[in-house]
Design an enzyme around this catalytic site. Sequence first.
Site, PDB file in Angstrom:
ATOM      1  N   GLU A 179       0.570  -1.029  -0.388  1.00 17.09           N
ATOM      2  CA  GLU A 179       0.125   0.088  -0.023  1.00 17.09           C
ATOM      3  C   GLU A 179       0.686   0.974  -0.132  1.00 17.09           C
ATOM      4  O   GLU A 179       1.692   1.625   0.768  1.00 17.09           O
ATOM      5  CB  GLU A 179      -1.224   0.003   1.108  1.00 17.09           C
ATOM      6  CG  GLU A 179      -1.813   1.255   1.686  1.00 17.09           C
ATOM      7  CD  GLU A 179      -3.200   1.305   2.206  1.00 17.09           C
ATOM      8  OE1 GLU A 179      -3.618   2.043   2.597  1.00 17.09           O
ATOM      9  OE2 GLU A 179      -3.070   0.188   2.504  1.00 17.09           O
ATOM     10  N   LYS A 195      -8.001  -0.405  -0.153  1.00 10.58           N
ATOM     11  CA  LYS A 195      -9.261  -0.727   0.861  1.00 10.58           C
ATOM     12  C   LYS A 195     -10.534  -1.756   0.473  1.00 10.58           C
ATOM     13  O   LYS A 195     -10.879  -1.720  -0.468  1.00 10.58           O
ATOM     14  CB  LYS A 195     -10.339  -0.128   1.529  1.00 10.58           C
ATOM     15  CG  LYS A 195      -9.774  -0.151   3.295  1.00 10.58           C
ATOM     16  CD  LYS A 195     -10.238  -0.266   4.572  1.00 10.58           C
ATOM     17  CE  LYS A 195      -9.317   0.352   5.528  1.00 10.58           C
ATOM     18  NZ  LYS A 195      -8.466  -0.738   5.994  1.00 10.58           N
TER      19      LYS A 195
END
Length: 584
Positions: A179, A195
Amino acid sequence: MDTCIDFTLPQGASGARLRQRFGAARAVWAAHAPGEVRAVLDAAEDAARAGAWCVGFVRYEAAAAFEPALATHAADGPLAWFAVYDEALPWEEGSTGDAAHVAWRSSLQREDFNQAMARIHEAIADGVFYQVNYTAPLHGELLQGSAEALFAALLRAQPGGYAACIDTGDEQILSVSPELFFDWDGRRILARPMKGTAPRGATPEEDEALAERLRSAPKERAENVMVVDLLRNDLSRIAEPFSVQVPRLFHTQALPSVWQMTSDVQARTRPGTRLADVFAALFPCGSVTGAPKVAAMRMIQALEPHPRGVYCGALGVLRPAGVGRMHATFNVPIRTLALRGTQAVCGIGSGITSGADAEGEWREWQHKRAFVERASQPFELLETLALEDGAWRHLPEHLQRLQDAARHFSYPWSAQVGQCLDELAAAHPAGLWRVRLQLDAQGRARAEAFACAPTLEPVRLQLAAAALEDRWTQGEFVRYKTSRRAHYEAFAPQDPAVFDTVLFNARGEITEGTRGNVAALLDGRWITPPPACGLLPGVGRAIALREGRVREGMLRLEDLPRVQAWAFVNSLRGWLAAELELPR
């Protein structure tokens, strides 16, 4: 241990990477109190603008340095730490000594997890917040190998993201995060919150179906949008008016053990913006807090008894980008270990919304921990072949399956595979032999031959006493054949008269045996469980399917009394008539 980075360049050419290592640091700056954090960030930024490289991290517990209302536990190390280097050295692929072996244990029991989920849902229903990121640590002990060896294994397990290895002297931070927190060139800033999670499929068709389900699932999309909205709001605090944009939503990214969903949020920063201002606007990243951030972090502090540390903070590099300019790239340190001596900690978590349920989130946690389980014990890829009178049985199918596994686990493929098989066949020109072919993480192949006696039919099967856990039936060490077989060995027959054990998953679906696949005659037709149930699709099974001898079909525990006949199937033994003893 040298500090090193292996970062994707998110605003560069597709696939471009920043892979560097660093020698002795010219200086190290550390902040131990909230009031010192900004000064450390300013010093690191100034050094990069002056031509140096700076690598470091900001702990999750540094949040109060930017906003006193953001609640955390007391930190267990420096709130911010940066080392300064005069130059970046070339990345080196080298020997890391003994392979790393880490034994892990979870700090969170399922009952406690369920209680925490209930508290979160109650708070969401009361309007306290609408999303919270809940996490818990895994604790491990490094039984063998070095931090370098463990980092190398982690890179193989989770390639292609924003990886870094930092040694502060007191601890080693090993991050293979997929990420991006932010990438900032002093003018343009890009955030890429992650997410939404789904497991990888057992077949290409199932894999694509799971990715599409992730992209379209209301719960996952809502979770992603909540974080995107939070990041848009955070970026607006440092952005030029009307410059905040969301050019990409709901992008699915394939990682070795899971699908992840990301979205891009970008902006132009206002003139005079400093690195500390960027952190003040964005830190901690909304993907690891929840929203609203202040309320979500209060719940995190209440639910999680220990500090998160570098996990869920920020880790990155500042590099020179011309006279008086610098470029900053930071990850969100998920998929990140902290090592102190032989003691390791790795956080696992997920975002909880009103649509989340305890069972689904618990499964997601098992999927997410797969990367560390893959890296924590050395293993070889494995094929078992039949060599009969000097000729290989179904060799192309076995080699294809081994090559698929090598591609999945990032093991190099070499000509050694064919060479060792040729040598073995030449040495065993007569008789039936069971051959064990193995390929290790360095691409070295070896093969051994064992005399194989005929099998008397019918073979006797027994039913497993308990279900195989989801983390195995839904994991890669079932989909691919490797030397890591403890989950099979735990069910291996103890009675020499029993040939194999028939396994089933937590949903009560029959999967396979510990040594091969199974088939059942049910309602007048032969069926074998599909890969989606959680099994290794064997070569013998593939041959039987191709010949039309059997079809894929679901077989549940409640169906067993109606089964008219059983068969055990693998490439070595072929199709064996079998009998299954049902428990009374």
